[in-house]
Design a protein around this motif. Structure first.
Motif, PDB file in Angstrom:
ATOM      1  N   GLU A 380       0.830  -1.214   0.000  1.00 28.70           N
ATOM      2  CA  GLU A 380       0.000   0.000   0.000  1.00 28.70           C
ATOM      3  C   GLU A 380       0.867   1.268   0.000  1.00 28.70           C
ATOM      4  O   GLU A 380       0.591   2.236  -0.709  1.00 28.70           O
ATOM      5  CB  GLU A 380      -0.896  -0.026   1.250  1.00 28.70           C
ATOM      6  CG  GLU A 380      -2.029   0.969   1.237  1.00 28.70           C
ATOM      7  CD  GLU A 380      -2.958   0.812   0.031  1.00 28.70           C
ATOM      8  OE1 GLU A 380      -3.388   1.854  -0.481  1.00 28.70           O
ATOM      9  OE2 GLU A 380      -3.214  -0.332  -0.419  1.00 28.70           O
ATOM     10  N   ILE A 381       1.952   1.234   0.781  1.00 30.33           N
ATOM     11  CA  ILE A 381       2.787   2.431   0.956  1.00 30.33           C
ATOM     12  C   ILE A 381       3.456   2.860  -0.362  1.00 30.33           C
ATOM     13  O   ILE A 381       3.686   4.048  -0.603  1.00 30.33           O
ATOM     14  CB  ILE A 381       3.837   2.190   2.084  1.00 30.33           C
ATOM     15  CG1 ILE A 381       4.486   3.519   2.501  1.00 30.33           C
ATOM     16  CG2 ILE A 381       4.861   1.160   1.675  1.00 30.33           C
ATOM     17  CD1 ILE A 381       5.376   3.388   3.712  1.00 30.33           C
ATOM     18  N   GLU A 384       0.778   4.708  -2.351  1.00 26.83           N
ATOM     19  CA  GLU A 384       0.643   6.049  -1.760  1.00 26.83           C
ATOM     20  C   GLU A 384       1.715   6.995  -2.316  1.00 26.83           C
ATOM     21  O   GLU A 384       1.439   8.143  -2.651  1.00 26.83           O
ATOM     22  CB  GLU A 384       0.819   5.972  -0.234  1.00 26.83           C
ATOM     23  CG  GLU A 384      -0.354   5.373   0.514  1.00 26.83           C
ATOM     24  CD  GLU A 384      -1.566   6.284   0.447  1.00 26.83           C
ATOM     25  OE1 GLU A 384      -1.380   7.501   0.685  1.00 26.83           O
ATOM     26  OE2 GLU A 384      -2.672   5.784   0.125  1.00 26.83           O
ATOM     27  N   LEU A 385       2.926   6.497  -2.371  1.00 31.33           N
ATOM     28  CA  LEU A 385       4.039   7.320  -2.832  1.00 31.33           C
ATOM     29  C   LEU A 385       3.848   7.717  -4.298  1.00 31.33           C
ATOM     30  O   LEU A 385       4.065   8.874  -4.674  1.00 31.33           O
ATOM     31  CB  LEU A 385       5.363   6.572  -2.652  1.00 31.33           C
ATOM     32  CG  LEU A 385       6.603   7.422  -2.952  1.00 31.33           C
ATOM     33  CD1 LEU A 385       6.817   8.471  -1.875  1.00 31.33           C
ATOM     34  CD2 LEU A 385       7.846   6.557  -3.067  1.00 31.33           C
ATOM     35  N   LYS A 387       1.101   8.049  -5.800  1.00 29.06           N
ATOM     36  CA  LYS A 387       0.030   9.049  -5.832  1.00 29.06           C
ATOM     37  C   LYS A 387       0.596  10.437  -5.503  1.00 29.06           C
ATOM     38  O   LYS A 387       0.271  11.437  -6.134  1.00 29.06           O
ATOM     39  CB  LYS A 387      -1.037   8.668  -4.791  1.00 29.06           C
ATOM     40  CG  LYS A 387      -2.473   8.841  -5.328  1.00 29.06           C
ATOM     41  CD  LYS A 387      -3.484   8.797  -4.200  1.00 29.06           C
ATOM     42  CE  LYS A 387      -4.080   7.400  -4.030  1.00 29.06           C
ATOM     43  NZ  LYS A 387      -4.800   7.258  -2.750  1.00 29.06           N
ATOM     44  N   LYS A 388       1.465  10.455  -4.493  1.00 23.15           N
ATOM     45  CA  LYS A 388       2.105  11.715  -4.085  1.00 23.15           C
ATOM     46  C   LYS A 388       2.906  12.307  -5.256  1.00 23.15           C
ATOM     47  O   LYS A 388       2.923  13.523  -5.464  1.00 23.15           O
ATOM     48  CB  LYS A 388       3.022  11.440  -2.879  1.00 23.15           C
ATOM     49  CG  LYS A 388       3.801  12.638  -2.391  1.00 23.15           C
ATOM     50  CD  LYS A 388       2.958  13.558  -1.542  1.00 23.15           C
ATOM     51  CE  LYS A 388       3.695  14.836  -1.222  1.00 23.15           C
ATOM     52  NZ  LYS A 388       2.793  15.891  -0.750  1.00 23.15           N
ATOM     53  N   TYR A 422       9.424   7.557   3.470  1.00 27.12           N
ATOM     54  CA  TYR A 422       9.190   6.221   2.897  1.00 27.12           C
ATOM     55  C   TYR A 422      10.324   5.269   3.300  1.00 27.12           C
ATOM     56  O   TYR A 422      10.107   4.141   3.712  1.00 27.12           O
ATOM     57  CB  TYR A 422       9.084   6.342   1.376  1.00 27.12           C
ATOM     58  CG  TYR A 422       8.986   5.023   0.637  1.00 27.12           C
ATOM     59  CD1 TYR A 422       7.755   4.382   0.482  1.00 27.12           C
ATOM     60  CD2 TYR A 422      10.125   4.418   0.096  1.00 27.12           C
ATOM     61  CE1 TYR A 422       7.650   3.178  -0.203  1.00 27.12           C
ATOM     62  CE2 TYR A 422      10.041   3.218  -0.588  1.00 27.12           C
ATOM     63  CZ  TYR A 422       8.807   2.595  -0.737  1.00 27.12           C
ATOM     64  OH  TYR A 422       8.713   1.407  -1.403  1.00 27.12           O
TER      65      TYR A 422
END
Ligand SMILES: [Zn+2]
Length: 642
Positions: A380-381, A384-385, A387-388, A422
């Motif tokens: 998931e992380i 997220e990154l 997306k950022k 991260y």
């Protein structure tokens, strides 16, 4: 399909000045937006250059025993050298002494004349004969004295051509109203609107009092004054009146970037001239703020105008480019201080960005023998990154289109922060301890490296050298500007299995105390050398030609209508003298009466604001205050001082 065009300009810089940090600021800003637009697929024309005509250049050249063109040539070279050092990617460098520019200016003048917008009349102003310069009423000091040499000026007339600017007042107001982007930032727009609403006066556009300029067509005793000459550069660089010119397509300009001091010329004089010429107006004129240095206004006389060449040698190009655009919102005033610069370098560049690169590539070396790992086991992380990253591209694009450079950099550094976080969260060093986690370890380091690749694109317009160095360490060959940006922006483009390049720190940390100490010492040395070289030695006889006497101040009074002058009556022993002294801001009359001071007694009498002054009171200048040289009471008036 042909690429969309983008045209950005700096002002043309006057060759009576040498390049300082203010010039560097404007030019770097235009370079950043140019590079960004080029990488995002635009056909960019980025123009800078020099303004070389006018009386000041004529006079400065005369003093240096050069021709005006020779003087201009030497200063132009200094600008060109600096732009090279600063990595400025301008497409053209225009000089107002270029033949093609002169031709366009004369053509513009003729067209405006043919449209009935130029007429011959008389220009009236306050003229200083020694300085050969006209001043406006508001520029005069103390009544009617020349702001440059302080001598009295006289009201004079000379024939001059005028541009009927008032004719376009309503049309200009309407344009500004209908095009909210025409003047930016908005606060400046209100200022200009208020100025126009006061009523536009017609503009004097020629002079006969000097020669160094472009002659008025069909009336060559006039030269075209600065407004039409200088402002026209933005279209003469495109050979705009030549219908075959392949550069006409860049007009209208997307951005004229200017300092706030010349905004009025660009948003009133220039657009009304264009209206007269029937040429479309530029899309946006953007006024940026001014820099102070260590809290003080930069000026020639204070000698604190920092030489950008020296700064680059000391700190490197990219830190300077970064600092100028990161420290202050474009449009507001900013302060340059070494402390702030060093802080930015250490915290943003060395710590945040430099460290991210170093520790990531360090782990790739340690755990994967310097070979790029693979994206194998998503979490998931990671998503997220990614997306950022997408969000960052969007916000940087939006900010740069508004020339909000500092906001764009803040967004980019949020991504730097997200990448560091991260790594902290995924803790590859812990994953490396267990063979079971190998796939996850590969994925984490791959993702971090890919994020750094994305950063190299985002910082490229601001710090091109650093971006390319990062790409070299990641071993990426694709050029930044010539590739398809939409492709480059995609994530997970790194090729697994490829070896990374040599890993070296990109921004070494600086020792603030040591550097500031060094700068202070250098300044002191330079100051001493300047003093030594400036002061010429004289012999005793030479000194004795100046007669200095002790004088007792008997009376003192303010000079009406003057903030600076005091009228003094001074006892010089065998005679009493009237002396006018510019010390009213430092002393009240009462403070002075009874003091014994040092007086230059054989100075030629002069009139100051119409009042006779027969001598000079010696004083030291402390900041902007004067302190008169006082003598002990026992020194009798008239005593010779030697
Ligand atoms: Zn003068």
């Amino acid at each position: 399909m042909s690429k969309p065009t983008f045209y950005v300009t700096t002002p043309i810089y006057y060759v009576n000045d040498v390049p300082h940090i203010g010039h560097a600021y404007t030019t770097v800003a235009c370079d950043v937006i140019s590079r960004y637009k080029r990488m995002s697929g635009y056909d960019v024309f980025f123009l800078t250059g020099t303004d070389e005509h006018g009386q000041k250049i004529e006079q400065a050249a005369q003093q240096k025993k050069l021709s005006p063109k020779e003087l201009a040539d030497s200063v132009v070279q200094r600008y060109k050298n600096l732009w090279k050092k600063l990595n400025i990617s301008n497409n053209h460098f225009i000089r107002t002494t270029d033949e093609s520019h002169k031709k366009t200016v004369q053509e513009a003048f003729k067209k405006m004349q043919e449209n009935g917008d130029i007429y011959l009349d008389e220009y009236e102003g306050w003229y200083c004969t020694p300085c050969e310069t006209y001043w406006t009423e508001t520029q005069l000091l103390d009544g009617n004295c020349c702001p440059s040499c302080r001598r009295e000026t006289t009201k004079l007339k000379e024939p001059s051509y005028f541009f009927n600017m008032s004719k376009y007042q309503d049309k200009l107001l309407k344009h500004i109203e209908e095009n909210p982007d025409f003047i930016k930032p908005a606060s400046r727009r209100n200022e200009i609107v208020a100025f126009i609403k006061e009523g536009l006066r017609n503009l004097s556009v020629s002079r006969v009092s000097f020669k160094w300029g472009i002659p008025v067509p069909r009336d060559e005793k006039h030269v075209i004054y600065v407004w039409i000459d200088a402002l026209t550069n933005y279209i003469s660089a495109l050979d705009y009146f030549d219908s075959n010119s392949d550069k006409r397509k860049y007009w209208p300009a997307d951005f004229h970037v200017v300092g706030k001091d010349i905004l009025r010329f660009h948003t009133v004089y220039w657009p009304t001239m264009l209206m007269s010429l029937g040429v479309p107006l530029p899309k946006t004129v953007f006024a940026h703020g001014w820099w102070t240095v260590e809290g003080q206004k930069m000026s020639k006389s204070l000698g604190n105008a920092i030489d950008p060449n020296w700064l680059i040698e000391k700190f490197g190009v990219d830190p300077i480019r970064y600092f100028l655009l990161r420290e202050v919102p474009f449009g507001l005033d900013g302060d340059f201080s070494f402390k702030a610069l060093i802080h930015r370098i250490n915290s943003d560049l060395a710590n945040d960005l430099g460290n991210l690169l170093n520790r990531t590539l360090g782990m790739v070396k340690r755990y994967f023998n310097g070979q790029i790992p693979d994206y194998k086991m998503e979490d998931e992380i990671d998503i997220e990154l990614f997306k950022k990253i997408e969000e960052t591209f969007n916000s940087v694009e939006a900010h740069l289109n508004e020339l909000a450079f500092n906001k764009a950099l803040i967004s980019i550094w949020e991504l730097v922060g997200a990448l560091n976080k991260y790594i902290d969260t995924t803790a590859p060093w812990a994953l490396a301890k267990d063979k079971e986690n190998r796939n996850r370890l590969e994925t984490v380091l791959y993702t971090a490296m890919d994020g750094i690749r994305i950063l190299s694109l985002l910082i490229y317009p601001f710090m091109p050298d650093t971006a390319l160095e990062i790409r070299k360490q990641l071993n990426i060959d694709e050029p930044v500007e010539k590739s398809n940006f939409d492709e480059l922006k995609k994530v997970k483009l790194l090729k697994p299995g490829k070896s990374i390049g040599e890993v070296t720190p990109i921004f070494p940390r600086l020792d603030e105390k040591e550097i500031i100490e060094n700068i202070k010492n250098e300044n002191k040395k330079e100051e001493n050398q300047k003093q030594e070289s400036k002061v010429e030695q004289i012999d005793y006889n030479h000194f004795m030609t100046v007669q200095i006497k002790a004088g007792k101040i008997l009376e003192a009074e303010n000079v009406p209508k003057s903030e600076k002058l005091l009228k003094l009556k001074i006892d010089l022993g065998d005679e009493k003298r009237q002396i006018v002294a510019g010390i009213a801001k430092s002393y009240s009359p009462g403070e002075l009466v009874g003091k014994t001071v040092a007086v230059v007694a054989n100075l030629k009498p002069a009139k100051l604001m119409g009042i006779l002054s027969e001598g000079m009171v010696l004083a030291a200048t402390v900041g902007d205050r004067h302190r008169v040289l006082e003598l002990p009471d026992e020194v009798m008036p008239g005593t010779i001082i030697k």
